[in-house]
Design an enzyme around this catalytic site. Sequence first.
Site, PDB file in Angstrom:
ATOM      1  N   ASP A 171       0.840  -1.195   0.000  1.00 57.68           N
ATOM      2  CA  ASP A 171       0.000   0.000   0.000  1.00 57.68           C
ATOM      3  C   ASP A 171       0.879   1.249   0.000  1.00 57.68           C
ATOM      4  O   ASP A 171       1.953   1.264   0.625  1.00 57.68           O
ATOM      5  CB  ASP A 171      -0.915   0.014   1.223  1.00 57.68           C
ATOM      6  CG  ASP A 171      -2.055  -0.993   1.120  1.00 57.68           C
ATOM      7  OD1 ASP A 171      -2.167  -1.665   0.073  1.00 57.68           O
ATOM      8  OD2 ASP A 171      -2.831  -1.109   2.087  1.00 57.68           O
ATOM      9  N   ASP A 173       0.468   4.021   1.456  1.00 52.90           N
ATOM     10  CA  ASP A 173       0.511   4.800   2.699  1.00 52.90           C
ATOM     11  C   ASP A 173       1.225   4.078   3.837  1.00 52.90           C
ATOM     12  O   ASP A 173       1.228   4.548   4.972  1.00 52.90           O
ATOM     13  CB  ASP A 173      -0.910   5.174   3.148  1.00 52.90           C
ATOM     14  CG  ASP A 173      -1.836   3.969   3.255  1.00 52.90           C
ATOM     15  OD1 ASP A 173      -1.342   2.831   3.192  1.00 52.90           O
ATOM     16  OD2 ASP A 173      -3.055   4.176   3.389  1.00 52.90           O
ATOM     17  N   TRP A 237     -13.790  -0.405  -0.528  1.00 55.02           N
ATOM     18  CA  TRP A 237     -12.863  -0.680   0.575  1.00 55.02           C
ATOM     19  C   TRP A 237     -13.324  -1.889   1.383  1.00 55.02           C
ATOM     20  O   TRP A 237     -14.488  -2.024   1.750  1.00 55.02           O
ATOM     21  CB  TRP A 237     -12.777   0.541   1.491  1.00 55.02           C
ATOM     22  CG  TRP A 237     -11.837   0.364   2.636  1.00 55.02           C
ATOM     23  CD1 TRP A 237     -10.490   0.615   2.650  1.00 55.02           C
ATOM     24  CD2 TRP A 237     -12.171  -0.127   3.945  1.00 55.02           C
ATOM     25  NE1 TRP A 237      -9.974   0.309   3.881  1.00 55.02           N
ATOM     26  CE2 TRP A 237     -10.977  -0.143   4.695  1.00 55.02           C
ATOM     27  CE3 TRP A 237     -13.359  -0.551   4.531  1.00 55.02           C
ATOM     28  CZ2 TRP A 237     -10.948  -0.557   6.023  1.00 55.02           C
ATOM     29  CZ3 TRP A 237     -13.334  -0.978   5.850  1.00 55.02           C
ATOM     30  CH2 TRP A 237     -12.130  -0.969   6.583  1.00 55.02           C
ATOM     31  N   GLU A 240     -11.119  -7.641   0.691  1.00 52.73           N
ATOM     32  CA  GLU A 240     -10.420  -8.385  -0.368  1.00 52.73           C
ATOM     33  C   GLU A 240      -9.141  -9.039   0.164  1.00 52.73           C
ATOM     34  O   GLU A 240      -8.785 -10.147  -0.246  1.00 52.73           O
ATOM     35  CB  GLU A 240     -10.107  -7.489  -1.578  1.00 52.73           C
ATOM     36  CG  GLU A 240      -9.016  -6.453  -1.377  1.00 52.73           C
ATOM     37  CD  GLU A 240      -9.481  -5.241  -0.606  1.00 52.73           C
ATOM     38  OE1 GLU A 240      -8.632  -4.565   0.004  1.00 52.73           O
ATOM     39  OE2 GLU A 240     -10.700  -4.958  -0.619  1.00 52.73           O
ATOM     40  N   ASP A 241      -8.473  -8.385   1.118  1.00 54.91           N
ATOM     41  CA  ASP A 241      -7.272  -8.975   1.716  1.00 54.91           C
ATOM     42  C   ASP A 241      -7.622 -10.197   2.572  1.00 54.91           C
ATOM     43  O   ASP A 241      -6.865 -11.180   2.612  1.00 54.91           O
ATOM     44  CB  ASP A 241      -6.536  -7.941   2.577  1.00 54.91           C
ATOM     45  CG  ASP A 241      -5.972  -6.795   1.756  1.00 54.91           C
ATOM     46  OD1 ASP A 241      -5.415  -7.053   0.678  1.00 54.91           O
ATOM     47  OD2 ASP A 241      -6.090  -5.638   2.186  1.00 54.91           O
ATOM     48  N   MET A 267       1.645   4.758   9.158  1.00 59.11           N
ATOM     49  CA  MET A 267       0.693   4.927   8.074  1.00 59.11           C
ATOM     50  C   MET A 267       0.395   6.410   7.887  1.00 59.11           C
ATOM     51  O   MET A 267       0.174   7.130   8.862  1.00 59.11           O
ATOM     52  CB  MET A 267      -0.603   4.170   8.358  1.00 59.11           C
ATOM     53  CG  MET A 267      -1.657   4.330   7.262  1.00 59.11           C
ATOM     54  SD  MET A 267      -3.256   3.569   7.671  1.00 59.11           S
ATOM     55  CE  MET A 267      -2.841   1.840   7.474  1.00 59.11           C
ATOM     56  N   HIS A 270      -5.090   9.704   6.432  1.00 55.39           N
ATOM     57  CA  HIS A 270      -5.853  10.321   5.342  1.00 55.39           C
ATOM     58  C   HIS A 270      -7.313   9.902   5.431  1.00 55.39           C
ATOM     59  O   HIS A 270      -7.659   8.905   6.077  1.00 55.39           O
ATOM     60  CB  HIS A 270      -5.279   9.899   3.983  1.00 55.39           C
ATOM     61  CG  HIS A 270      -5.355   8.415   3.723  1.00 55.39           C
ATOM     62  ND1 HIS A 270      -6.412   7.821   3.077  1.00 55.39           N
ATOM     63  CD2 HIS A 270      -4.523   7.397   4.058  1.00 55.39           C
ATOM     64  CE1 HIS A 270      -6.213   6.516   3.012  1.00 55.39           C
ATOM     65  NE2 HIS A 270      -5.075   6.227   3.603  1.00 55.39           N
ATOM     66  N   ARG A 272     -10.744   8.408   3.731  1.00 53.57           N
ATOM     67  CA  ARG A 272     -10.987   7.401   2.695  1.00 53.57           C
ATOM     68  C   ARG A 272     -11.342   8.096   1.389  1.00 53.57           C
ATOM     69  O   ARG A 272     -12.078   9.073   1.351  1.00 53.57           O
ATOM     70  CB  ARG A 272     -12.112   6.454   3.113  1.00 53.57           C
ATOM     71  CG  ARG A 272     -12.330   5.312   2.110  1.00 53.57           C
ATOM     72  CD  ARG A 272     -13.361   4.318   2.602  1.00 53.57           C
ATOM     73  NE  ARG A 272     -12.910   3.716   3.835  1.00 53.57           N
ATOM     74  CZ  ARG A 272     -13.686   3.524   4.878  1.00 53.57           C
ATOM     75  NH1 ARG A 272     -14.950   3.901   4.862  1.00 53.57           N
ATOM     76  NH2 ARG A 272     -13.202   2.957   5.966  1.00 53.57           N
TER      77      ARG A 272
END
Length: 329
Positions: A171, A173, A237, A240-241, A267, A270, A272
């Site tokens: 990712d 971030d 969001w 899926e992981d 991280m 931020h 979404r």
Amino acid sequence: MKMTRLWVMVYYCIAGTLMVLVLLLVIQQTKMTAVPVMAKMKPEIKPDTDTTCAKYPSTLVGKSKIHFKALDYVALKRKLSDVGSGGRWRPKNCIGKQISVLVPFRDRDEHLRVWLNYIHPFLQRQKLNYVIFVVEQDGKGIFNKGQIINTGVVAIMERTKNPCTCIIIHDVDMMPEDDHNLYHCNEAGPTHLWYAVDKGSTGKYRVAYPDHAGGALAIITTHFLMVNGYPNLYYGWGSEDDDFSERIAHHKLKLSNSPNNTGNYKMILHQRDKLNEITPQRMKLRRSARKRFKTDGLNSLETKIIKEEKRKLYTWLLVRIKERNEVKW
């Protein structure tokens, strides 16, 4: 190297080669809109020595302080002038482990500049022979991380022609604090690289839950092929992981974790993304995950790389995905 370990590596490489051939055959027979074959890579320049780089080279510094200030690209290119075209780098005094870093991406340019400024020196201190791919979703539809990752992995396989390629799915971030957290792959199974994360440098760390596979993951392509890649049906969001983690467990691959003394990450805090809403079907999809392992993934991928560029600090791929309104639910 012990003979048992050697035979395991040979087995996986042979199995990976067969899986690549089967996958490409399935793509052709189902007329899948696959990523185009990329330009043939130039032969890589060999280092000045045949000595393998140390697992823990003397260039490692341990835990580093992370700054979230984003430099502009002119300053970044000046600072990282030794990085080759397409985001490629290799050590000159030894032979480093080869990895490809894959970043699923859209509309996060400031975060990308922060990440590039940090990750290039981090990987160089580990003496890795690496290349960075930023795989960006085209258009204004809902973000689909699974389709972007699958497309990126297929593109990397086509480019490297190596079924045992080590890929770091990362990712944009997530920032590793300690360079003793090695970005290596394990032939026994994937490695989840972060142990705990501090969102926005608050000093409060959240430990990853068991079997988590998101954020930063090291995996060889033979294992990625074995589990049929990521699911393609998670638009937005979340989950899926976790679906991918179930695939790993279902195929009895060992999911390792970085130790708690080196696996901490920062991280970038931020909001979404507007086009990355919570996946509305995520709980329904999670319940049906095991039924979809063989039909939802690499072998059902319908994407197209519509543009690619070798930029100074990374290789950029722009991908058109199959939109949510095109899916029959």
